[in-house]
Design an enzyme around this catalytic site. Sequence first.
Site, PDB file in Angstrom:
ATOM      1  N   ASP A  33       0.830  -1.206   0.000  1.00 56.36           N
ATOM      2  CA  ASP A  33       0.000   0.000   0.000  1.00 56.36           C
ATOM      3  C   ASP A  33       0.864   1.256   0.000  1.00 56.36           C
ATOM      4  OD1 ASP A  33      -2.312   1.493   0.076  1.00 56.36           O
ATOM      5  OD2 ASP A  33      -2.582   1.315   2.239  1.00 56.36           O
ATOM      6  N   ASN A  81     -10.257  -1.960  -6.115  1.00 55.90           N
ATOM      7  CA  ASN A  81      -9.390  -1.151  -6.981  1.00 55.90           C
ATOM      8  C   ASN A  81      -9.910  -1.081  -8.412  1.00 55.90           C
ATOM      9  OD1 ASN A  81      -6.341  -2.420  -5.420  1.00 55.90           O
ATOM     10  ND2 ASN A  81      -7.604  -0.663  -4.858  1.00 55.90           N
TER      11      ASN A  81
END
Length: 253
Positions: A33, A81
Site C-alpha cells: 500500500d 481497486n
Amino acid sequence: MELPGFLYGFYERKLLRSLEQDKIPRHIGVMVDGNRRWARQFNAPTSEGHQAGADKIHEFLGWCQELGVKVVTLYMLSTDNMNRSGEELELLMGIIANTLDRLDEDADISVHAMGAPELLPDYLAERLNKLTARTPVREKVHVNVAVGYGGRREIVDAVRELLHDAVAHGRDMSAVADELSVDDISRFLYTRGQPDPDLVIRTSGEQRLSGFLMWQSAYSEFYFCEALWPAFRKIDFLRALRDYAGRQRRYGT
C-alpha cells in the site's frame, strides 16, 4: 530518520544477527500500500508510483529468499481497486503484466494466482494462467499473486465450489449443511493446501485488512508500517520480523 550509509549497513547487520531462523515466518502476507501517495510526494504521475511499487516487490522477494521465508502472498490489486479510472487501471494492469514477466524469469519462484480472472483483461488473465502452470527449476519461495482479489469473494467462491463438488458427488444438501465444518471451507479457498499466514504486513500507516485473507488471517500476527510501499526498506522488513519473533502467539486462548 534516514541513517548515513555506513550506519544503515551496520544497523541492518545487527538486525540480521538478532533473528533466529526458527522464528522466521513460513508464510508472510503483504499489503503493498502507498504507491499513489509515494508518487504524489514527488509530484510524479501515479504510474511512476505503481512502477516503483512493482520494483520493490522483486527486491522484497529477494529478501524473503535470503531469509528463508517459504510462502509470500502479495495483495497487488483488489476488487475495490477495479473502480479506479480507466486510464489508471490500464497503466496498472500493464505494470502488473510486466511484473509477472519478471517473476517468470526467476527460476527460484513458483507462482499461484488468487482472484477473479474474469475481472481482468484477457492478456493479464492469460499470463497469470501461464505463470501458475509453470514449474520452477528450484523453488525457494512460493508466491501467491492476489490480482482482482477480494476476501469476501474468496469465501463465497469457496462455498460455491464446495456445493458444486457435493452435487457432483451426489450428496444430499441437507446433510452437507449439517456436517459443514471449517476444514470443509478451507479445502476450497484460493490458498488450499498452503499454511495460513504467520505474519501480515501492511505499509503506508493504514491499520485495516481491506478484505485481505480474511479467513486465513484469523490467527495471524499483524505489523503496520508507516513507510509507503516503494520506500519500504530492508531494515523495515527486518524490524517487522524482529517484532514478530518477540511475540507470544496465541490461538484462541
